[in-house]
Design a protein around this motif. Structure first.
Motif, mmCIF file in Angstrom:
data_model
loop_
_atom_site.group_PDB
_atom_site.id
_atom_site.type_symbol
_atom_site.label_atom_id
_atom_site.label_comp_id
_atom_site.label_asym_id
_atom_site.label_seq_id
_atom_site.Cartn_x
_atom_site.Cartn_y
_atom_site.Cartn_z
ATOM 1 N N LEU A 1 36.058 31.844 36.816
ATOM 2 C CA LEU A 1 36.663 33.275 37.297
ATOM 3 C C LEU A 1 36.050 34.386 37.118
ATOM 4 O O LEU A 1 34.797 34.265 36.206
ATOM 5 N N PRO A 2 36.498 35.491 37.751
ATOM 6 C CA PRO A 2 35.784 36.779 37.518
ATOM 7 C C PRO A 2 35.516 36.913 35.966
ATOM 8 O O PRO A 2 36.511 36.855 35.205
ATOM 9 N N ALA A 3 34.430 37.307 35.585
ATOM 10 C CA ALA A 3 34.160 37.614 34.169
ATOM 11 C C ALA A 3 35.065 38.868 33.538
ATOM 12 O O ALA A 3 35.672 38.594 32.533
ATOM 13 N N SER A 4 35.526 39.611 34.464
ATOM 14 C CA SER A 4 36.488 40.719 34.044
ATOM 15 C C SER A 4 37.814 40.212 33.862
ATOM 16 O O SER A 4 38.365 40.751 32.757
ATOM 17 N N GLU A 5 38.195 39.212 34.547
ATOM 18 C CA GLU A 5 39.380 38.463 34.101
ATOM 19 C C GLU A 5 39.496 37.768 32.948
ATOM 20 O O GLU A 5 40.306 37.604 32.075
ATOM 21 N N MET A 6 38.277 36.786 32.794
ATOM 22 C CA MET A 6 38.397 36.170 31.492
ATOM 23 C C MET A 6 38.441 37.063 30.256
ATOM 24 O O MET A 6 39.045 36.532 29.263
ATOM 25 N N MET A 7 37.821 38.291 30.488
ATOM 26 C CA MET A 7 37.855 39.106 28.912
ATOM 27 C C MET A 7 39.282 39.524 28.566
ATOM 28 O O MET A 7 39.558 39.847 27.494
ATOM 29 N N THR A 8 40.081 39.536 29.684
ATOM 30 C CA THR A 8 41.527 39.824 29.354
ATOM 31 C C THR A 8 42.593 38.697 29.269
ATOM 32 O O THR A 8 43.730 38.948 28.939
ATOM 33 N N SER A 9 42.014 37.442 29.707
ATOM 34 C CA SER A 9 42.940 36.553 29.643
ATOM 35 C C SER A 9 42.468 35.206 29.133
ATOM 36 O O SER A 9 43.071 33.790 29.565
ATOM 37 N N ALA A 10 41.754 35.330 27.912
ATOM 38 C CA ALA A 10 41.063 34.063 27.557
ATOM 39 C C ALA A 10 42.202 33.013 27.079
ATOM 40 O O ALA A 10 41.885 31.809 27.275
ATOM 41 N N ARG A 11 43.268 33.620 26.363
ATOM 42 C CA ARG A 11 44.001 32.806 25.783
ATOM 43 C C ARG A 11 44.882 31.979 26.867
ATOM 44 O O ARG A 11 45.244 30.781 26.617
ATOM 45 N N VAL A 12 45.113 32.914 27.773
ATOM 46 C CA VAL A 12 46.115 32.168 29.091
ATOM 47 C C VAL A 12 45.044 31.014 29.610
ATOM 48 O O VAL A 12 45.538 30.002 29.896
ATOM 49 N N VAL A 13 43.926 31.236 29.808
ATOM 50 C CA VAL A 13 42.828 30.329 30.320
ATOM 51 C C VAL A 13 42.764 29.190 29.437
ATOM 52 O O VAL A 13 42.776 27.712 29.930
ATOM 53 N N ARG A 14 42.659 29.293 28.126
ATOM 54 C CA ARG A 14 42.790 27.986 27.084
ATOM 55 C C ARG A 14 43.932 27.341 27.177
ATOM 56 O O ARG A 14 43.854 26.025 27.378
ATOM 57 N N ALA A 15 45.128 27.955 27.299
ATOM 58 C CA ALA A 15 46.307 27.191 27.414
ATOM 59 C C ALA A 15 46.465 26.320 28.803
ATOM 60 O O ALA A 15 46.975 25.271 28.711
ATOM 61 N N LYS A 16 46.147 26.902 29.887
ATOM 62 C CA LYS A 16 46.306 26.396 31.259
ATOM 63 C C LYS A 16 45.059 25.018 31.266
ATOM 64 O O LYS A 16 45.470 24.156 31.803
#
Length: 260
Positions: free
Chosen positions: A229-244
């Motif tokens: 995903l875009p790096a900018s989105e990862m920096m604000t959504s890391a916990r959500v990314v991990r859960a999904k």
């Protein structure tokens, strides 16, 4: 790159030469003449002519009207078979597509193939930047992708050192880790985080995260799931990314279990 020390004593030269011809043609989308193929493969024109005719008969190369040869459709058929074999049971592909559809992020499966980290399945998501290199069979840049990090993290430290020494640590971007020491520290951070991560290390502006799907004593049965995903989105959504990722990994593990 072939290892001359690993050459089998019963190597069948004609088969080896035919594969070299096929590789050369595959690297030249505009096509090659027999003389050009012979020069690139360091073969005689007569030998090359016989090999090319055989490959054309079997459908692995096609002769065009201008006398040049391009890759034939049989290669595409073998690739489709490879993708199907890599992906595993239908339930795995369905789970991968569902994860991409639910999140909008492209998802990837990876495993060791012949001891080398490789992408084995892909489901594209509309919110992810397109990464043309990351297709089934891609086996480079393990040190620069979260998918590769997640698999390499399952090795011992000595095994990782040997892997990185053999395949190198090419700098894909200015952020790519290029020393074993930096790589080990990064893996340790990923272990603490519960997910391996890279920000712009493989492609500028793109981030990737990965988790282990199935641990196994057999190195070639270890599977990881990654998303981009875009790096900018990862920096604000890391916990959500991990859960999904973990949720999708459980579904994929269940699908893989049906394979055995």
């Amino acid at each position: 790159m072939r290892d001359p020390l690993a050459e089998p004593s019963d190597l069948i030269r004609s088969v080896s030469r035919a594969l070299r011809v096929l590789e050369s043609v595959g690297r030249a989308p505009r096509g090659l003449t027999v003389k050009q193929i012979a020069r690139r493969c360091e073969l005689t024109v007569a030998t090359t002519y016989h090999l090319v005719r055989t490959l054309a008969y079997e459908g692995y190369v096609i002769r065009r009207e201008d006398g040049t040869y391009i890759v034939g459709l049989e290669v595409a058929d073998r690739y489709r078979e490879l993708v199907t074999a890599f992906r595993g049971p239908p339930a795995v592909g369905e789970s991968l597509r569902r994860a991409a559809g639910d999140t909008g992020w492209s998802h990837y499966l990876g495993r060791f193939v012949g001891g080398q980290v490789a992408v084995t399945a892909v489901a594209e998501g509309p919110r992810s930047p397109y990464l043309e290199d990351l297709v089934p069979g891609f086996d480079e840049g393990a040190h620069a992708t979260a998918l590769g990090k997640s698999l390499l993290a399952t090795l011992t430290a000595d095994q990782r050192v040997r892997y990185l020494r053999e395949y190198g640590m090419r700098p894909f971007t200015s952020a790519t880790l290029t020393t074993p020491e930096a790589f080990e520290a990064d893996l340790a951070a990923g272990d603490r985080r519960g997910m391996q991560l890279e920000l712009g290390q493989f492609r500028q502006g793109v981030a990737c995260a990965a988790v282990l799907v199935t641990p196994d004593k057999d190195i070639e049965r270890r599977v990881v799931l990654a998303c981009a995903l875009p790096a900018s989105e990862m920096m604000t959504s890391a916990r959500v990314v991990r859960a999904k990722l973990l949720s999708a990994a459980r579904a994929i593990a269940d699908g893989l279990a049906t394979e055995h």
